[in-house]
Design a protein around this motif. Structure first.
Motif, mmCIF file in Angstrom:
data_model
loop_
_atom_site.group_PDB
_atom_site.id
_atom_site.type_symbol
_atom_site.label_atom_id
_atom_site.label_comp_id
_atom_site.label_asym_id
_atom_site.label_seq_id
_atom_site.Cartn_x
_atom_site.Cartn_y
_atom_site.Cartn_z
ATOM 1 N N PRO A 95 0.802 -1.228 0.000
ATOM 2 C CA PRO A 95 0.000 0.000 0.000
ATOM 3 C C PRO A 95 0.836 1.279 0.000
ATOM 4 N N SER A 96 2.071 1.220 0.499
ATOM 5 C CA SER A 96 2.899 2.425 0.554
ATOM 6 C C SER A 96 3.230 2.959 -0.830
ATOM 7 N N THR A 97 3.252 2.091 -1.826
ATOM 8 C CA THR A 97 3.486 2.525 -3.202
ATOM 9 C C THR A 97 2.271 2.278 -4.083
ATOM 10 N N ASP A 98 1.202 1.706 -3.519
ATOM 11 C CA ASP A 98 -0.009 1.348 -4.253
ATOM 12 C C ASP A 98 0.278 0.335 -5.355
ATOM 13 N N LEU A 99 1.132 -0.640 -5.044
ATOM 14 C CA LEU A 99 1.443 -1.696 -5.991
ATOM 15 C C LEU A 99 1.009 -3.050 -5.438
ATOM 16 N N ALA A 100 0.678 -3.970 -6.340
ATOM 17 C CA ALA A 100 0.345 -5.339 -5.962
ATOM 18 C C ALA A 100 0.886 -6.277 -7.015
ATOM 19 N N LEU A 101 1.279 -7.468 -6.580
ATOM 20 C CA LEU A 101 1.724 -8.522 -7.484
ATOM 21 C C LEU A 101 0.731 -9.672 -7.394
ATOM 22 N N ILE A 102 0.129 -10.017 -8.522
ATOM 23 C CA ILE A 102 -0.799 -11.137 -8.571
ATOM 24 C C ILE A 102 -0.264 -12.156 -9.573
ATOM 25 N N ALA A 122 5.597 15.978 -16.278
ATOM 26 C CA ALA A 122 6.472 16.266 -15.140
ATOM 27 C C ALA A 122 6.908 14.938 -14.550
ATOM 28 N N LYS A 123 7.938 14.995 -13.707
ATOM 29 C CA LYS A 123 8.402 13.811 -12.990
ATOM 30 C C LYS A 123 8.540 14.137 -11.511
ATOM 31 N N GLY A 124 8.539 13.104 -10.682
ATOM 32 C CA GLY A 124 8.739 13.291 -9.248
ATOM 33 C C GLY A 124 7.581 13.961 -8.552
ATOM 34 N N ARG A 125 6.356 13.786 -9.057
ATOM 35 C CA ARG A 125 5.190 14.429 -8.453
ATOM 36 C C ARG A 125 4.788 13.726 -7.152
ATOM 37 N N ASN A 126 4.608 14.512 -6.107
ATOM 38 C CA ASN A 126 4.071 14.022 -4.833
ATOM 39 C C ASN A 126 2.740 14.727 -4.627
ATOM 40 N N ILE A 127 1.624 13.988 -4.835
ATOM 41 C CA ILE A 127 0.306 14.625 -4.834
ATOM 42 C C ILE A 127 -0.550 14.237 -3.636
ATOM 43 N N GLY A 128 0.003 13.449 -2.710
ATOM 44 C CA GLY A 128 -0.736 13.101 -1.500
ATOM 45 C C GLY A 128 -1.928 12.212 -1.743
ATOM 46 N N ILE A 129 -1.850 11.333 -2.759
ATOM 47 C CA ILE A 129 -2.992 10.489 -3.095
ATOM 48 C C ILE A 129 -2.938 9.144 -2.384
ATOM 49 N N ILE A 130 -1.736 8.577 -2.193
ATOM 50 C CA ILE A 130 -1.636 7.241 -1.607
ATOM 51 C C ILE A 130 -1.978 7.312 -0.133
ATOM 52 N N GLY A 131 -3.011 6.563 0.243
ATOM 53 C CA GLY A 131 -3.431 6.514 1.633
ATOM 54 C C GLY A 131 -4.464 7.536 2.008
ATOM 55 N N SER A 132 -4.832 8.449 1.085
ATOM 56 C CA SER A 132 -5.861 9.433 1.410
ATOM 57 C C SER A 132 -7.192 8.975 0.851
ATOM 58 N N GLU A 133 -8.263 9.343 1.506
ATOM 59 C CA GLU A 133 -9.574 8.872 1.110
ATOM 60 C C GLU A 133 -10.180 9.688 -0.027
ATOM 61 N N ASN A 134 -9.682 10.910 -0.198
ATOM 62 C CA ASN A 134 -10.119 11.724 -1.333
ATOM 63 C C ASN A 134 -11.628 11.893 -1.419
ATOM 64 N N SER A 135 -12.270 12.043 -0.268
ATOM 65 C CA SER A 135 -13.713 12.229 -0.280
ATOM 66 C C SER A 135 -14.106 13.693 -0.364
ATOM 67 N N ASP A 136 -13.137 14.573 -0.178
ATOM 68 C CA ASP A 136 -13.400 16.007 -0.195
ATOM 69 C C ASP A 136 -13.578 16.485 -1.627
ATOM 70 N N ASP A 137 -14.682 17.188 -1.897
ATOM 71 C CA ASP A 137 -14.947 17.658 -3.260
ATOM 72 C C ASP A 137 -13.888 18.635 -3.750
ATOM 73 N N ASP A 138 -13.170 19.272 -2.805
ATOM 74 C CA ASP A 138 -12.155 20.234 -3.209
ATOM 75 C C ASP A 138 -10.844 19.566 -3.588
ATOM 76 N N ASN A 139 -10.728 18.270 -3.336
ATOM 77 C CA ASN A 139 -9.491 17.577 -3.650
ATOM 78 C C ASN A 139 -9.537 17.095 -5.094
ATOM 79 N N PRO A 140 -8.715 17.642 -5.984
ATOM 80 C CA PRO A 140 -8.791 17.269 -7.398
ATOM 81 C C PRO A 140 -8.108 15.958 -7.725
ATOM 82 N N PHE A 141 -7.381 15.391 -6.753
ATOM 83 C CA PHE A 141 -6.627 14.186 -7.065
ATOM 84 C C PHE A 141 -7.424 12.968 -6.659
#
Length: 509
Positions: free
Chosen positions: A153-160, A204-223
């Motif tokens: 979950p820290s990188t939002d990756l899974a191996l299946i 762009a590269k190296g973007r840190n957008i605060g998406i991993i681990g956030s619930e993103n339920s806020d309508d003001d959050n564009p990510f």
């Protein structure tokens, strides 16, 4: 002429012998190779046709190289309510015109990328988390049940993994070489439209957008994710996304971002959107970070992650003014972890990390992504600004005993029952067997939320010695044993870390 003929025959025989020896070595050692090394073997045996460059803007060959290895993933998960409130909504929702949540199993979908001919597939953690059943459909319309080997979950990756051989794969590229402005293709399955290819550039590269681990339920959050489910809050998320304007939509999660040579440089993960659909920008996890994570999951069942041992604040003009420092770039060290690598190397509070491995550090992702590729015990060179001068330190990364555990879940086939356990495993070494006085066993390396192991409070570190009274020494043994329930139950026996034995029974359905 005879001499030339003899030379040709000798060269032919020698080449045939070399190829034969190569194939023997390939088969014998392939299981121990990293995904990258295994791909080198594959593409040496199966040379690909050179594809077009960015100059002629012809994406057909890159699309043809990537599309066969991008799969459609469909998941089924149980709609787990939150008790009385959900019951009241169900009873009175229609009466007051409210939207009632659907009852029973729910469906979701995403994408994945085949990275090994023997069935290993990379996707996003949020595509398969809490899944009871995972079905993979290939580009040639074959379907397979998949099992979760492990998640991060820290990188939002899974191996299946699916049970298949000779599958087409995407060649792993080098995300460090990707340049802003370079043409790329996003390949995936948006809106259930399979095998869709879109084109754009790296924005762009190296973007840190605060998406991993956030619930993103806020309508003001564009990510937002390229899905509608929320993700539990996590600590220590690692974000260093490749940003692209290639169209990425719901269902593209876990799909491929490839360059014009058809090489995988990223795993699509998120979009910037107020509506949940594409509005201009998408984000992909760099493949160089993914390589380390996936190899760890395959080898250890979980990710071996090292930490520098600092807390920091990203500098900008406003922060620099508040902290009364002269530079506006870098990471201001707020504190050091006692006994951590940074403290032992000589870093201090108030230092400003300005370079890592000789490369400038402007934001947290510049440090986190580089560290995220390394193991505990590896060294990383850090340059800090102290008293107006640059000072270099070699920091030995430490493991983190309190790193967040990566916890999933679902029924009937071996893959479904395996996922229902909600755990990842690693075969015991001979030395571990001797120490524990057992002839067989696998170590539980990861327990995922919602699975049977989580419900029974079977923790990481437990050794599973038998399932349904059959000895267990490998994941393959688990596959064989779980489909043989005893009186409708899966019976799991093992040893706790303190040496005590246990046996637990779970309904197989």
């Amino acid at each position: 002429m005879k001499k030339i003929g003899l030379t040709l025959i000798t060269a032919f025989v020698g080449g045939a012998m070399a190829l034969g020896v190569y194939k023997v070595i390939e088969n014998k050692y392939s299981d121990n190779l990293s995904f990258e090394d295994k791909q080198k073997v594959y593409f040496t045996s199966n040379p690909s046709t050179p594809v077009s460059s960015t100059g002629d803007l012809d994406f057909t060959q890159a699309a043809a190289a990537a599309t066969p290895a991008v799969v459609y993933i469909r998941t089924t998960y149980t709609n787990k309510g939150s008790g009385g409130q959900d019951q009241l909504e169900q009873m009175f929702g229609d009466m007051f015109g409210q939207r009632v949540r659907p009852q029973g199993p729910q469906m979701a979908s995403g994408s994945g990328v085949i990275i090994s001919p023997d069935g290993y597939i990379v996707t996003n953690n949020h595509v398969v988390e809490k899944a009871d059943k995972i079905t993979v459909a290939t580009n040639d319309h074959r379907t397979f049940s998949a099992k979760v080997i492990g998640t991060d979950p820290s990188t939002d990756l899974a191996l299946i993994k699916v049970s298949a051989n000779n599958l087409p794969i995407v060649k792993l590229g080098n995300s460090d070489d990707a340049k802003v402005g370079e043409w790329v293709l996003a390949v995936g399955n948006p809106f259930n439209l399979t095998s869709t290819v879109t084109a754009g550039i790296i924005s762009a590269k190296g973007r840190n957008i605060g998406i991993i681990g956030s619930e993103n339920s806020d309508d003001d959050n564009p990510f937002g994710r390229t899905r509608n489910q929320s993700t539990p809050k996590l600590n220590k998320a690692i974000e260093s996304f490749i940003q692209t304007d290639a169209a990425i939509n719901p269902g593209n999660s876990g799909g491929a971002l490839v360059n014009t040579r058809g090489e995988l440089i990223g795993i699509n993960a998120a979009i910037a959107s107020h509506t949940g659909s594409y509005e201009g920008y998408g984000f992909a996890i760099p493949v160089n970070l993914a390589k380390k994570v996936l190899n760890d999951i395959k080898k250890f069942g979980t990710v071996k992650r090292g930490f520098v041992g600092v807390t920091f604040t990203e500098l900008n003009p406003d922060v620099a003014q508040k902290l009364d420092v002269t530079t506006t770039n870098g990471l201001y060290v707020n504190d050091l972890v006692p006994g951590g690598g940074a403290e032992q190397a000589g870093l201090r509070k108030g230092d400003i990390i300005v370079k890592v491995e000789g490369q400038p550090v402007y934001e947290s992702s510049d440090l986190q992504e580089r560290v995220g590729r390394l193991q505990p015990g590896d060294k990383i060179n850090v340059t800090v600004l102290r008293d107006g001068k640059d000072k270099d330190f070699a920091v030995t990364l430490k493991g983190d005993a309190v790193a967040p555990s990566n916890r999933i879940a679902a029924s009937k086939s071996a893959e479904e029952l395996f996922n229902k356990l909600g755990a990842s495993f690693h075969a015991l070494t001979p030395a571990e067997k001797n120490r524990l006085h057992v002839n067989a066993g696998v170590l539980v390396t990861q327990v995922r939320e919602g699975g049977l192991f989580d419900a029974a409070e079977i923790p990481e570190g437990v050794v599973i010695t038998s399932i349904n009274k059959l000895p267990i020494s490998s994941i393959e043994d688990i596959d064989k044993a779980i489909v043989k329930p005893i009186q409708g139950n899966i019976i799991i026996a093992g040893i706790y870390p303190d040496g005590s034995h246990f046996s637990s029974a779970f309904p197989a359905q």
